[in-house]
Design a protein around this motif. Structure first.
Motif, PDB file in Angstrom:
ATOM      1  N   SER A  24      31.264  25.279  -8.226  1.00 31.38           N
ATOM      2  CA  SER A  24      29.693  25.655  -8.595  1.00 31.38           C
ATOM      3  C   SER A  24      29.294  24.830  -9.532  1.00 31.38           C
ATOM      4  CB  SER A  24      29.498  26.820  -8.772  1.00 31.38           C
ATOM      5  OG  SER A  24      29.912  27.863  -7.883  1.00 31.38           O
ATOM      6  N   ALA A  25      29.974  24.641 -10.652  1.00 32.34           N
ATOM      7  CA  ALA A  25      29.441  23.616 -11.739  1.00 32.34           C
ATOM      8  C   ALA A  25      29.316  22.307 -11.362  1.00 32.34           C
ATOM      9  CB  ALA A  25      30.615  23.919 -12.829  1.00 32.34           C
ATOM     10  N   ILE A  26      30.099  21.746 -10.616  1.00 33.12           N
ATOM     11  CA  ILE A  26      30.187  20.241 -10.153  1.00 33.12           C
ATOM     12  C   ILE A  26      28.865  20.285  -9.254  1.00 33.12           C
ATOM     13  CG2 ILE A  26      31.137  18.644  -8.501  1.00 33.12           C
ATOM     14  CD1 ILE A  26      33.941  19.343  -9.367  1.00 33.12           C
ATOM     15  N   ALA A  27      28.572  21.155  -8.332  1.00 35.11           N
ATOM     16  CA  ALA A  27      27.425  21.145  -7.406  1.00 35.11           C
ATOM     17  C   ALA A  27      26.104  21.243  -8.308  1.00 35.11           C
ATOM     18  CB  ALA A  27      27.354  22.185  -6.391  1.00 35.11           C
ATOM     19  N   ILE A  28      25.870  22.235  -9.411  1.00 28.89           N
ATOM     20  CA  ILE A  28      24.943  22.410 -10.072  1.00 28.89           C
ATOM     21  C   ILE A  28      24.731  20.979 -11.061  1.00 28.89           C
ATOM     22  CG2 ILE A  28      24.163  23.448 -12.332  1.00 28.89           C
ATOM     23  CD1 ILE A  28      25.473  25.945 -11.422  1.00 28.89           C
ATOM     24  N   GLY A  29      25.717  20.285 -11.516  1.00 28.45           N
ATOM     25  CA  GLY A  29      25.520  19.137 -12.043  1.00 28.45           C
ATOM     26  C   GLY A  29      25.002  18.097 -11.131  1.00 28.45           C
ATOM     27  N   PHE A  30      25.541  17.941  -9.953  1.00 31.32           N
ATOM     28  CA  PHE A  30      25.194  16.841  -8.998  1.00 31.32           C
ATOM     29  C   PHE A  30      23.434  17.303  -8.702  1.00 31.32           C
ATOM     30  CE2 PHE A  30      24.431  15.465  -4.545  1.00 31.32           C
ATOM     31  CZ  PHE A  30      24.618  13.995  -4.952  1.00 31.32           C
ATOM     32  N   VAL A  31      23.273  18.548  -8.453  1.00 32.68           N
ATOM     33  CA  VAL A  31      21.734  18.604  -8.071  1.00 32.68           C
ATOM     34  C   VAL A  31      20.857  18.500  -9.530  1.00 32.68           C
ATOM     35  CG1 VAL A  31      20.049  20.472  -7.617  1.00 32.68           C
ATOM     36  CG2 VAL A  31      22.110  20.531  -6.320  1.00 32.68           C
ATOM     37  N   ALA A  32      21.465  18.521 -10.570  1.00 31.33           N
ATOM     38  CA  ALA A  32      20.632  18.457 -11.830  1.00 31.33           C
ATOM     39  C   ALA A  32      20.390  17.060 -12.051  1.00 31.33           C
ATOM     40  CB  ALA A  32      21.458  19.030 -12.818  1.00 31.33           C
ATOM     41  N   TRP A  33      21.463  16.115 -11.734  1.00 29.90           N
ATOM     42  CA  TRP A  33      21.487  14.870 -11.632  1.00 29.90           C
ATOM     43  C   TRP A  33      20.189  14.009 -10.667  1.00 29.90           C
ATOM     44  CZ3 TRP A  33      22.405  10.310  -8.662  1.00 29.90           C
ATOM     45  CH2 TRP A  33      22.490   9.260  -9.170  1.00 29.90           C
ATOM     46  N   ILE A  34      20.254  14.450  -9.417  1.00 36.00           N
ATOM     47  CA  ILE A  34      19.395  14.333  -8.739  1.00 36.00           C
ATOM     48  C   ILE A  34      17.922  14.682  -8.999  1.00 36.00           C
ATOM     49  CG2 ILE A  34      18.608  14.616  -6.124  1.00 36.00           C
ATOM     50  CD1 ILE A  34      21.146  12.867  -6.447  1.00 36.00           C
ATOM     51  N   VAL A  35      17.671  15.833  -9.475  1.00 31.71           N
ATOM     52  CA  VAL A  35      16.423  16.311  -9.663  1.00 31.71           C
ATOM     53  C   VAL A  35      16.125  15.470 -11.206  1.00 31.71           C
ATOM     54  CG1 VAL A  35      15.395  18.242 -10.778  1.00 31.71           C
ATOM     55  CG2 VAL A  35      16.488  18.605  -8.721  1.00 31.71           C
ATOM     56  N   ALA A  36      16.765  15.299 -12.022  1.00 33.80           N
ATOM     57  CA  ALA A  36      16.484  14.436 -13.035  1.00 33.80           C
ATOM     58  C   ALA A  36      16.134  12.733 -12.705  1.00 33.80           C
ATOM     59  CB  ALA A  36      17.609  14.411 -14.057  1.00 33.80           C
ATOM     60  N   VAL A  37      16.885  12.158 -11.636  1.00 34.43           N
ATOM     61  CA  VAL A  37      16.553  11.134 -11.419  1.00 34.43           C
ATOM     62  C   VAL A  37      15.032  11.119 -10.769  1.00 34.43           C
ATOM     63  CG1 VAL A  37      17.024   9.401  -9.551  1.00 34.43           C
ATOM     64  CG2 VAL A  37      18.588  10.207 -11.042  1.00 34.43           C
ATOM     65  N   VAL A  38      14.735  12.032  -9.851  1.00 34.83           N
ATOM     66  CA  VAL A  38      13.581  12.117  -9.266  1.00 34.83           C
ATOM     67  C   VAL A  38      12.414  12.147 -10.145  1.00 34.83           C
ATOM     68  CG1 VAL A  38      12.030  13.608  -7.589  1.00 34.83           C
ATOM     69  CG2 VAL A  38      14.411  13.038  -6.991  1.00 34.83           C
ATOM     70  N   ILE A  39      12.605  13.137 -11.201  1.00 30.32           N
ATOM     71  CA  ILE A  39      11.698  13.332 -12.403  1.00 30.32           C
ATOM     72  C   ILE A  39      11.407  12.012 -13.100  1.00 30.32           C
ATOM     73  CG2 ILE A  39      11.035  14.493 -14.321  1.00 30.32           C
ATOM     74  CD1 ILE A  39      12.452  17.156 -13.214  1.00 30.32           C
ATOM     75  N   VAL A  40      12.423  11.417 -13.513  1.00 32.29           N
ATOM     76  CA  VAL A  40      12.109  10.196 -14.239  1.00 32.29           C
ATOM     77  C   VAL A  40      11.831   9.151 -13.625  1.00 32.29           C
ATOM     78  CG1 VAL A  40      13.631   8.223 -15.717  1.00 32.29           C
ATOM     79  CG2 VAL A  40      14.232  10.762 -15.908  1.00 32.29           C
ATOM     80  N   TYR A  41      11.984   8.797 -12.177  1.00 29.91           N
ATOM     81  CA  TYR A  41      11.316   7.856 -11.420  1.00 29.91           C
ATOM     82  C   TYR A  41       9.853   8.299 -11.205  1.00 29.91           C
ATOM     83  CZ  TYR A  41      10.368   4.902  -7.460  1.00 29.91           C
ATOM     84  OH  TYR A  41       9.767   4.129  -6.797  1.00 29.91           O
ATOM     85  N   ALA A  42       9.456   9.457 -11.177  1.00 29.64           N
ATOM     86  CA  ALA A  42       8.230   9.994 -10.794  1.00 29.64           C
ATOM     87  C   ALA A  42       7.460   9.484 -12.231  1.00 29.64           C
ATOM     88  CB  ALA A  42       7.872  11.252 -10.593  1.00 29.64           C
TER      89      ALA A  42
END
Length: 120
Positions: A85-103
């Motif tokens: 679960s921690a790996i999955a949370i971290g992966f989703v967090a990374w994707i969301v952060a990339v999208v936010i920073v890109y936007a």
């Protein structure tokens, strides 16, 4: 001016990291994870990432892997569900952060070097 810039980058980084971890926890755990818990996790994770980076970040591959394992370990410590679960949370967090920073970068609010989630 440099101090104000540093404070702004820190606040934006913490906010991006918090939103990413919150989204990951809500998606993976399928429950309300709490904004404060996500913010504390993002803050502890960022500090641990920085400290680990200082000591072993210079070691090719191993340094980055160790930093990532420690960051995921903090997520594992702060949220239920184990390492998967921690790996999955971290992966989703990374994707969301990339999208936010890109936007933010596209509209000219920030440059893409804002931190908060490792590798951003």
């Amino acid at each position: 001016m440099a101090t104000a810039d540093s404070i702004l980058i820190f606040v934006l980084s913490l906010l991006v990291g918090t939103i990413g971890i919150l989204a990951g926890a809500r998606l993976v755990l399928d429950r309300d994870a709490g904004f404060v818990n996500a913010a504390v996790t993002a803050l502890i994770g960022a500090v641990a990432w920085a400290v680990t980076s200082f000591f072993v970040g210079w070691i090719p591959v191993l340094g980055i892997l160790l930093m990532l394992v420690i960051w995921v370990g903090i997520i594992n410590w702060r949220y239920p569900g184990g390492w998967g679960s921690a790996i999955a949370i971290g992966f989703v967090a990374w994707i969301v952060a990339v999208v936010i920073v890109y936007a933010f970068a596209v509209v000219g609010i920030i440059t893409p070097d804002v931190l908060g989630i490792p590798g951003i």
